[in-house]
Design a protein around this motif. Structure first.
Motif, PDB file in Angstrom:
ATOM      1  N   GLU A  15       0.844  -1.192   0.000  1.00 47.82           N
ATOM      2  CA  GLU A  15       0.000   0.000   0.000  1.00 47.82           C
ATOM      3  C   GLU A  15       0.879   1.242   0.000  1.00 47.82           C
ATOM      4  O   GLU A  15       1.749   1.392   0.841  1.00 47.82           O
ATOM      5  N   ILE A  16       0.642   2.109  -0.969  1.00 49.38           N
ATOM      6  CA  ILE A  16       1.324   3.392  -1.063  1.00 49.38           C
ATOM      7  C   ILE A  16       0.253   4.438  -0.780  1.00 49.38           C
ATOM      8  O   ILE A  16      -0.589   4.709  -1.632  1.00 49.38           O
ATOM      9  N   GLU A  17       0.267   5.008   0.410  1.00 50.40           N
ATOM     10  CA  GLU A  17      -0.836   5.860   0.839  1.00 50.40           C
ATOM     11  C   GLU A  17      -0.686   7.327   0.463  1.00 50.40           C
ATOM     12  O   GLU A  17      -1.675   8.037   0.375  1.00 50.40           O
ATOM     13  N   ASP A  18       0.534   7.791   0.243  1.00 53.71           N
ATOM     14  CA  ASP A  18       0.727   9.225   0.041  1.00 53.71           C
ATOM     15  C   ASP A  18       0.895   9.625  -1.425  1.00 53.71           C
ATOM     16  O   ASP A  18       1.319  10.730  -1.723  1.00 53.71           O
ATOM     17  N   VAL A  19       0.536   8.722  -2.350  1.00 57.72           N
ATOM     18  CA  VAL A  19       0.640   9.004  -3.776  1.00 57.72           C
ATOM     19  C   VAL A  19      -0.660   8.583  -4.453  1.00 57.72           C
ATOM     20  O   VAL A  19      -1.152   7.486  -4.213  1.00 57.72           O
ATOM     21  N   GLU A  20      -1.182   9.461  -5.295  1.00 57.24           N
ATOM     22  CA  GLU A  20      -2.398   9.117  -6.048  1.00 57.24           C
ATOM     23  C   GLU A  20      -2.128   7.896  -6.924  1.00 57.24           C
ATOM     24  O   GLU A  20      -1.052   7.785  -7.516  1.00 57.24           O
ATOM     25  N   PRO A  21      -3.106   6.985  -7.038  1.00 60.35           N
ATOM     26  CA  PRO A  21      -2.894   5.778  -7.846  1.00 60.35           C
ATOM     27  C   PRO A  21      -2.461   6.060  -9.287  1.00 60.35           C
ATOM     28  O   PRO A  21      -1.563   5.397  -9.803  1.00 60.35           O
ATOM     29  N   LEU A  22      -3.065   7.041  -9.946  1.00 60.65           N
ATOM     30  CA  LEU A  22      -2.689   7.332 -11.334  1.00 60.65           C
ATOM     31  C   LEU A  22      -1.275   7.891 -11.438  1.00 60.65           C
ATOM     32  O   LEU A  22      -0.556   7.622 -12.407  1.00 60.65           O
ATOM     33  N   VAL A  23      -0.870   8.665 -10.434  1.00 61.88           N
ATOM     34  CA  VAL A  23       0.491   9.205 -10.414  1.00 61.88           C
ATOM     35  C   VAL A  23       1.480   8.060 -10.220  1.00 61.88           C
ATOM     36  O   VAL A  23       2.489   7.961 -10.929  1.00 61.88           O
ATOM     37  N   ARG A  41       1.011   4.919 -10.929  1.00 61.99           N
ATOM     38  CA  ARG A  41       1.000   4.113 -12.150  1.00 61.99           C
ATOM     39  C   ARG A  41       1.918   4.724 -13.206  1.00 61.99           C
ATOM     40  O   ARG A  41       2.670   4.028 -13.897  1.00 61.99           O
ATOM     41  N   GLU A  42       1.870   6.049 -13.324  1.00 59.60           N
ATOM     42  CA  GLU A  42       2.720   6.728 -14.302  1.00 59.60           C
ATOM     43  C   GLU A  42       4.194   6.615 -13.928  1.00 59.60           C
ATOM     44  O   GLU A  42       5.056   6.468 -14.800  1.00 59.60           O
ATOM     45  N   ILE A  43       4.495   6.653 -12.635  1.00 63.07           N
ATOM     46  CA  ILE A  43       5.880   6.477 -12.188  1.00 63.07           C
ATOM     47  C   ILE A  43       6.367   5.074 -12.550  1.00 63.07           C
ATOM     48  O   ILE A  43       7.475   4.901 -13.058  1.00 63.07           O
ATOM     49  N   LEU A  44       5.543   4.060 -12.307  1.00 60.95           N
ATOM     50  CA  LEU A  44       5.915   2.692 -12.683  1.00 60.95           C
ATOM     51  C   LEU A  44       6.095   2.560 -14.198  1.00 60.95           C
ATOM     52  O   LEU A  44       7.015   1.886 -14.666  1.00 60.95           O
ATOM     53  N   HIS A  45       5.227   3.234 -14.953  1.00 58.99           N
ATOM     54  CA  HIS A  45       5.351   3.231 -16.419  1.00 58.99           C
ATOM     55  C   HIS A  45       6.687   3.850 -16.825  1.00 58.99           C
ATOM     56  O   HIS A  45       7.396   3.313 -17.687  1.00 58.99           O
ATOM     57  N   PHE A  46       7.052   4.960 -16.189  1.00 58.68           N
ATOM     58  CA  PHE A  46       8.318   5.621 -16.505  1.00 58.68           C
ATOM     59  C   PHE A  46       9.504   4.731 -16.148  1.00 58.68           C
ATOM     60  O   PHE A  46      10.465   4.617 -16.917  1.00 58.68           O
ATOM     61  N   MET A  75       1.308  14.129 -19.826  1.00 65.20           N
ATOM     62  CA  MET A  75       2.126  15.335 -19.904  1.00 65.20           C
ATOM     63  C   MET A  75       1.282  16.572 -20.154  1.00 65.20           C
ATOM     64  O   MET A  75       1.714  17.686 -19.923  1.00 65.20           O
ATOM     65  N   LYS A  76       0.046  16.387 -20.623  1.00 64.56           N
ATOM     66  CA  LYS A  76      -0.827  17.523 -20.906  1.00 64.56           C
ATOM     67  C   LYS A  76      -1.661  17.923 -19.692  1.00 64.56           C
ATOM     68  O   LYS A  76      -2.452  18.844 -19.772  1.00 64.56           O
ATOM     69  N   SER A  77      -1.480  17.248 -18.585  1.00 68.49           N
ATOM     70  CA  SER A  77      -2.233  17.554 -17.370  1.00 68.49           C
ATOM     71  C   SER A  77      -1.283  18.124 -16.325  1.00 68.49           C
ATOM     72  O   SER A  77      -0.141  18.453 -16.617  1.00 68.49           O
ATOM     73  N   THR A  78      -1.753  18.209 -15.090  1.00 70.16           N
ATOM     74  CA  THR A  78      -0.879  18.679 -14.006  1.00 70.16           C
ATOM     75  C   THR A  78      -0.075  17.530 -13.416  1.00 70.16           C
ATOM     76  O   THR A  78       0.734  17.740 -12.529  1.00 70.16           O
ATOM     77  N   LYS A  79      -0.254  16.332 -13.903  1.00 72.82           N
ATOM     78  CA  LYS A  79       0.434  15.171 -13.337  1.00 72.82           C
ATOM     79  C   LYS A  79       1.962  15.240 -13.414  1.00 72.82           C
ATOM     80  O   LYS A  79       2.619  14.713 -12.533  1.00 72.82           O
ATOM     81  N   PRO A  80       2.575  15.839 -14.449  1.00 76.49           N
ATOM     82  CA  PRO A  80       4.044  15.894 -14.430  1.00 76.49           C
ATOM     83  C   PRO A  80       4.585  16.531 -13.156  1.00 76.49           C
ATOM     84  O   PRO A  80       5.594  16.081 -12.622  1.00 76.49           O
TER      85      PRO A  80
END
Length: 85
Positions: free
Chosen positions: A15-23, A25-30, A41-46
């Motif tokens: 469980e990773i509690e302090d990170v949004e799931p989509l964020v 997921r993107e870190i794992l993708h990277f 990259m077109k959102s505030t997620k970067p």
């Protein structure tokens, strides 16, 4: 945590509690591809992704070089991180 194949690692969810799931997921993708999704990259997620990775990023020589050569860019980046927090 992911480098050692302990019994907990092999059998229990992490469980990773302090990170949004989509964020996260993107870190794992990277990590696995070396790239961020173009749609993200077109959102505030970067900035959210950078915030999660900031302790690692800011400890590198590359960040020190950017700080030295482009201090305004660093300040703008940090402001965006704080704003999206």
């Amino acid at each position: 945590m992911f480098q050692h194949q302990t019994e907990d690692y092999l059998s229990e969810p992490v469980e990773i509690e302090d990170v949004e799931p989509l964020v996260f997921r993107e870190i794992l993708h990277f990590i696995s591809t070396g790239r961020l999704s173009e749609s993200e990259m077109k959102s505030t997620k970067p900035f959210k992704i950078l915030k999660v990775a900031a302790n690692e990023v800011m400890a590198t020589e590359a960040w020190e070089k950017v700080e030295r050569d482009h201090p305004k860019l660093c300040l703008t980046t940090l402001k965006k991180i704080v704003e999206t927090g």
